[in-house]
Motif scaffolding. Structure first.
Motif, mmCIF file in Angstrom:
data_model
loop_
_atom_site.group_PDB
_atom_site.id
_atom_site.type_symbol
_atom_site.label_atom_id
_atom_site.label_comp_id
_atom_site.label_asym_id
_atom_site.label_seq_id
_atom_site.Cartn_x
_atom_site.Cartn_y
_atom_site.Cartn_z
ATOM 1 N N GLN A 81 63.940 50.907 2.175
ATOM 2 C CA GLN A 81 63.996 51.037 3.633
ATOM 3 C C GLN A 81 63.890 49.698 4.350
ATOM 4 N N GLU A 82 63.218 48.727 3.741
ATOM 5 C CA GLU A 82 63.039 47.440 4.408
ATOM 6 C C GLU A 82 64.256 46.525 4.265
ATOM 7 N N THR A 83 65.274 46.961 3.529
ATOM 8 C CA THR A 83 66.455 46.134 3.324
ATOM 9 C C THR A 83 67.145 45.829 4.653
ATOM 10 N N VAL A 84 67.393 44.556 4.906
ATOM 11 C CA VAL A 84 68.100 44.139 6.118
ATOM 12 C C VAL A 84 69.602 44.258 5.867
ATOM 13 N N LEU A 85 70.282 44.908 6.805
ATOM 14 C CA LEU A 85 71.725 45.096 6.720
ATOM 15 C C LEU A 85 72.414 44.125 7.665
ATOM 16 N N LEU A 86 73.228 43.234 7.108
ATOM 17 C CA LEU A 86 73.941 42.223 7.881
ATOM 18 C C LEU A 86 75.417 42.600 7.918
ATOM 19 N N SER A 87 75.893 42.926 9.102
ATOM 20 C CA SER A 87 77.244 43.465 9.230
ATOM 21 C C SER A 87 78.211 42.442 9.807
ATOM 22 N N GLY A 88 79.465 42.870 9.881
ATOM 23 C CA GLY A 88 80.499 41.975 10.363
ATOM 24 C C GLY A 88 80.566 41.815 11.870
ATOM 25 N N HIS A 89 79.962 42.746 12.625
ATOM 26 C CA HIS A 89 80.201 42.700 14.058
ATOM 27 C C HIS A 89 79.011 43.067 14.937
ATOM 28 N N THR A 90 77.847 43.323 14.358
ATOM 29 C CA THR A 90 76.686 43.627 15.197
ATOM 30 C C THR A 90 75.490 42.822 14.715
ATOM 31 N N GLU A 91 74.410 42.916 15.470
ATOM 32 C CA GLU A 91 73.173 42.261 15.052
ATOM 33 C C GLU A 91 72.576 42.995 13.865
ATOM 34 N N PRO A 92 71.615 42.383 13.168
ATOM 35 C CA PRO A 92 71.047 43.019 11.974
ATOM 36 C C PRO A 92 70.338 44.332 12.288
ATOM 37 N N THR A 93 70.289 45.173 11.274
ATOM 38 C CA THR A 93 69.496 46.391 11.323
ATOM 39 C C THR A 93 68.844 46.553 9.953
ATOM 40 N N THR A 94 68.196 47.679 9.708
ATOM 41 C CA THR A 94 67.575 47.936 8.414
ATOM 42 C C THR A 94 67.976 49.307 7.905
#
Length: 213
Positions: free
Chosen positions: A185-198
Motif C-alpha cells: 500500500q505504501e508504494t508510490v505510483l509515478l505516472s506519465g501525466h499526474t502528480e504522484p499517488t500511492t
C-alpha cells in the motif's frame, strides 16, 4: 534518487531519472520530448544513464528516445509487444500529429525482466506487464525504494484512456486491480501525466472496489 522532469512536445509528459546515489549511474524513463533539456540535466548532474526504459509505445513517452540513444550510445528497452508501436506511427499516435515517429534500435523484453545497472547490479527495476492502455504497457517496480513507474496505466484519481489502437478498458482495469494495486500500500505510483499517488490511496477509489479481491 528519483528526479521527475516534465517535458513538453505535443503533450506534457513526466520523464523520470532513477539514479543510484552511490554511483551516479541510472535509468531514464519515458523521455517523451525535449531531448536537449534531458541531456543537459544529465551533464549538469553528472549522471551516467545506462538505459532508456519505456512504459509503453505512445510517442509522447518515446519522442526523444532516439536522439538521446544516439547521444549516449545506450539501449532503449520496452516490452516485447512494443514493436507494434515503435514501427507504426498510427499506433504510437504520432501520425495524427504529423510527426511520424519510429524507433529502429530497441531491446524488446519479456514480462518479469529484471533490469539492473552494470555498475551496480543490486540497483534494478523489474518490468511488469499491464496491458489495457496499450497492448505493450508495463510498469517498472523497485521494492527497495517502494516505487513503481506506471506510465499511463493509472493516474492519481483516474486511469489511462483505452480508445486508442490496442486499448481495452476491461483489460486495463484487470491489470490495475490484479497487478498494480496488489503492490504494498505504501508504494508510490509515478505516472506519465499526474502528480504522484500511492497504492493505498488508489485502492480507496470506488470504481476499483468490485474488482479487488
Amino acid at each position: 534518487m528519483i528526479l521527475s522532469l516534465p517535458v513538453t512536445g505535443v503533450f506534457n509528459t513526466n520523464a523520470y531519472f532513477y539514479v543510484d546515489d552511490a554511483t551516479g549511474h541510472g535509468f531514464l524513463l519515458d523521455p517523451g520530448a525535449e531531448a536537449d533539456t534531458l541531456l543537459a540535466v544529465i551533464r549538469q548532474r553528472g549522471f551516467v544513464i545506462e538505459k532508456i526504459l519505456l512504459t509503453h509505445g505512445h510517442f509522447d513517452h518515446m519522442g526523444a528516445a532516439a536522439q538521446i540513444q544516439d547521444a549516449l550510445s545506450i539501449p532503449i528497452c520496452m516490452h516485447e509487444r512494443g514493436r507494434e508501436y515503435t514501427e507504426n506511427p498510427r499506433w504510437n499516435l504520432s501520425e495524427g500529429c504529423g510527426l511520424y515517429i519510429k524507433l529502429d534500435d530497441v531491446s524488446y523484453l519479456p514480462d518479469g525482466s529484471r533490469i539492473a545497472l552494470e555498475r551496480n547490479p543490486v540497483f534494478s527495476l523489474t518490468m511488469h506487464y499491464v496491458p489495457g492502455h496499450t497492448t505493450d504497457s508495463v510498469f517498472y517496480y523497485s521494492a527497495k525504494d517502494n516505487v513503481a513507474f506506471v506510465g499511463d496505466s493509472i493516474f492519481k484519481n483516474s486511469f489511462g484512456l483505452t480508445h486508442f489502437p490496442g486499448g481495452d478498458e476491461q483489460t486495463l482495469v484487470q491489470s490495475i486491480t490484479q497487478r498494480i494495486l496488489k503492490l504494498p500500500q505504501e508504494t508510490v505510483l509515478l505516472s506519465g501525466h499526474t502528480e504522484p499517488t500511492t497504492v493505498g490511496a488508489e485502492r480507496e477509489r470506488s470504481w476499483y472496489a468490485p474488482f479487488l479481491n
